[in-house]
Design an enzyme around this catalytic site. Structure first.
Site, mmCIF file in Angstrom:
data_model
loop_
_atom_site.group_PDB
_atom_site.id
_atom_site.type_symbol
_atom_site.label_atom_id
_atom_site.label_comp_id
_atom_site.label_asym_id
_atom_site.label_seq_id
_atom_site.Cartn_x
_atom_site.Cartn_y
_atom_site.Cartn_z
ATOM 1 N N GLY A 1 6.482 -2.330 -3.395
ATOM 2 C CA GLY A 1 6.332 -0.936 -3.976
ATOM 3 C C GLY A 1 6.261 -0.442 -4.638
ATOM 4 N N PRO B 1 1.078 -1.101 0.064
ATOM 5 C CA PRO B 1 -0.381 -0.014 -0.317
ATOM 6 C C PRO B 1 0.659 1.325 -0.273
ATOM 7 C CG PRO B 1 0.378 -1.057 1.986
ATOM 8 C CD PRO B 1 0.794 -2.384 1.239
ATOM 9 N N CYS C 1 3.535 2.622 8.830
ATOM 10 C CA CYS C 1 3.673 3.904 7.808
ATOM 11 C C CYS C 1 4.770 4.755 8.573
ATOM 12 C CB CYS C 1 2.066 4.206 7.102
ATOM 13 S SG CYS C 1 3.114 5.965 6.367
ATOM 14 N N ALA D 1 0.407 5.209 0.639
ATOM 15 C CA ALA D 1 -0.613 6.436 -0.277
ATOM 16 C C ALA D 1 -0.530 7.525 -1.663
ATOM 17 C CB ALA D 1 -0.662 7.191 1.085
ATOM 18 N N ASN E 1 9.150 -7.376 2.785
ATOM 19 C CA ASN E 1 8.719 -6.328 2.248
ATOM 20 C C ASN E 1 10.462 -5.115 1.954
ATOM 21 O OD1 ASN E 1 7.089 -2.838 2.767
ATOM 22 N ND2 ASN E 1 6.979 -3.756 0.590
ATOM 23 N N GLY E 2 10.157 -4.338 1.362
ATOM 24 C CA GLY E 2 10.958 -3.633 1.632
ATOM 25 C C GLY E 2 12.545 -3.577 0.996
ATOM 26 N N ASP E 3 12.507 -2.974 -0.195
ATOM 27 C CA ASP E 3 13.855 -2.695 -1.422
ATOM 28 C C ASP E 3 14.256 -4.141 -2.148
ATOM 29 O OD1 ASP E 3 14.559 -0.543 0.206
ATOM 30 O OD2 ASP E 3 16.461 -1.118 1.162
#
Ligand code: FMN
Length: 344
Positions: free
Chosen positions: A225, A16, A100, A18, A201-203
């Site tokens: 993301g 997600p 977040c 925003a 998640n991440g990079d």
């Protein structure tokens, strides 16, 4: 991957974001094979339900199931209400944001700031799970509040005990914001400590990185993301690499143009032309950013008055591209700062 009675076409999820993962973007990523696309955060503050932005965020017509909506907040009762409200408006999965670090979110002691207060985390999770007994609830966290306080394992155990059905973890602490590199040891520790599905998640910016993160963490899936912005086919690339061990060639400029044009058409139709032209800028910048002349093009975009001019400029940009298409897609993603500027 099967999850809570849903068959997800893959275990590669859209993170997600925003201002980025609106309905047009989520649908696009799903077309390229993403298994789940959690929608942008919806405020748990009931006063905001009537705003045009929130109304737009809770429109899900045409989206493929399951529809997952993220909520954020620090008050258990408000969060429970937000979960119920979203479940009543079509959400089939409720995702809670404790990942977040945005100031707007954290100053309310929500988002990743909540990880500091484990008792409050427990109260929020219990309240939300109880509020929507027929809807699976998932949670997104960071590895901890700060590098000295990496309490993801503790939060994960609280989550599992509260009835959370799946946990996504971004491999940074709240204090890291987006600096440095994501680490995956904590994600591996969490995976080893609980038995609900864990999503890393991440990079994750390439098929190789995806394979490394999966094998390092033992995670059940991956969440992507920033690398998906301007490159929604990354889901296809990763799935292909995980299945065959081979890298797909980068899409030809003509395919990128076709994807970008279809995406823009959805944006104009979803937001209306005036807002659509403005919102489209950051996506156009992401599609074009790895090609020569992208910087100049990005500046030029601010002068284009309407959809027709924007589309003509995009056509012109891609028609002059001459590149070696046998290479895999370039690695990288727009930085949050870059995204903010373009949204301005
Ligand atoms: C512009 C932007 C907006 C974001 N908004 C949210 C959000 O609303 N909720 C959330 O849980 N995480 C949010 N995140 C964090 C992402 O979901 C993800 O955890 C983070 O970007 C790391 O993954 P990546 O390296 O694949 O981008 C946001 C990130 C960015 C860059």
């Amino acid at each position: 991957m099967d999850f809570a009675g849903f068959h997800l076409p893959s275990s590669l999820f859209v993170a997600p974001m925003a201002g980025v993962t609106d309905r047009p973007f989520r649908q696009l990523c799903r077309k390229f094979g993403a298994g789940l696309a959690v929608s942008e955060m919806v405020s748990s503050n009931a006063l905001l339900y009537a705003t045009r932005k929130t109304q737009r965020r809770i429109r899900h017509e045409g989206e493929s199931a399951p529809i997952a909506v993220q909520i954020a907040g620090a008050d258990p009762l408000q969060m429970a209400e937000a979960a119920r409200f979203n479940a009543d408006h079509g959400a089939q999965i409720i995702d809670i944001n404790m990942g977040c670090p945005a100031k707007k979110v954290c100053k309310l002691a929500a988002g990743s700031a909540l990880m500091r207060d484990e008792a409050q985390v427990g109260r929020i999770l219990d309240a939300v799970v109880a509020a929507v007994p027929d809807t699976p609830v998932t949670l997104k966290i960071r590895t901890g509040w700060s590098r000295e306080h990496r309490n993801a394992v503790s939060i994960a155990r609280i989550a599992e005990a509260a009835g959370i059905r799946m946990l996504a973890i971004h491999g940074r602490t709240r204090e890291d914001l987006y600096m440095g590199e994501a680490e995956y040891d904590t994600i591996a520790d969490v995976k080893a400590s609980i038995s609900i599905p864990v999503i890393a998640n991440g990079d994750i910016t390439s098929p190789h990185k995806a394979a490394q993160v999966l094998s390092h963490t033992g995670a059940d899936g991956l969440m992507i993301g920033r690398a998906a912005q301007g490159r929604p086919w990354i889901f296809r690339e990763i799935a292909h690499f995980l299945a065959t061990g081979e890298e797909l060639a980068a899409p030809a400029a003509a395919e990128i143009l076709a994807v970008c044009r279809a995406h823009l058409a959805e944006i104009y139709s979803f937001y209306g032309e005036v807002a659509g032209v403005r919102i489209a800028r950051k996506h156009i910048a992401a599609y074009t950013r790895t090609f020569a002349g992208a910087q100049r093009f990005r500046e030029q975009m601010f002068e284009l008055p309407d959809a027709e001019a924007q589309l003509a400029a995009v056509d012109a940009f891609f028609s002059q591209i001459d590149e070696d298409r046998t290479k895999p897609s370039p690695v990288g993603f727009p930085e949050p700062q870059e995204l903010q500027e373009l949204a301005a």
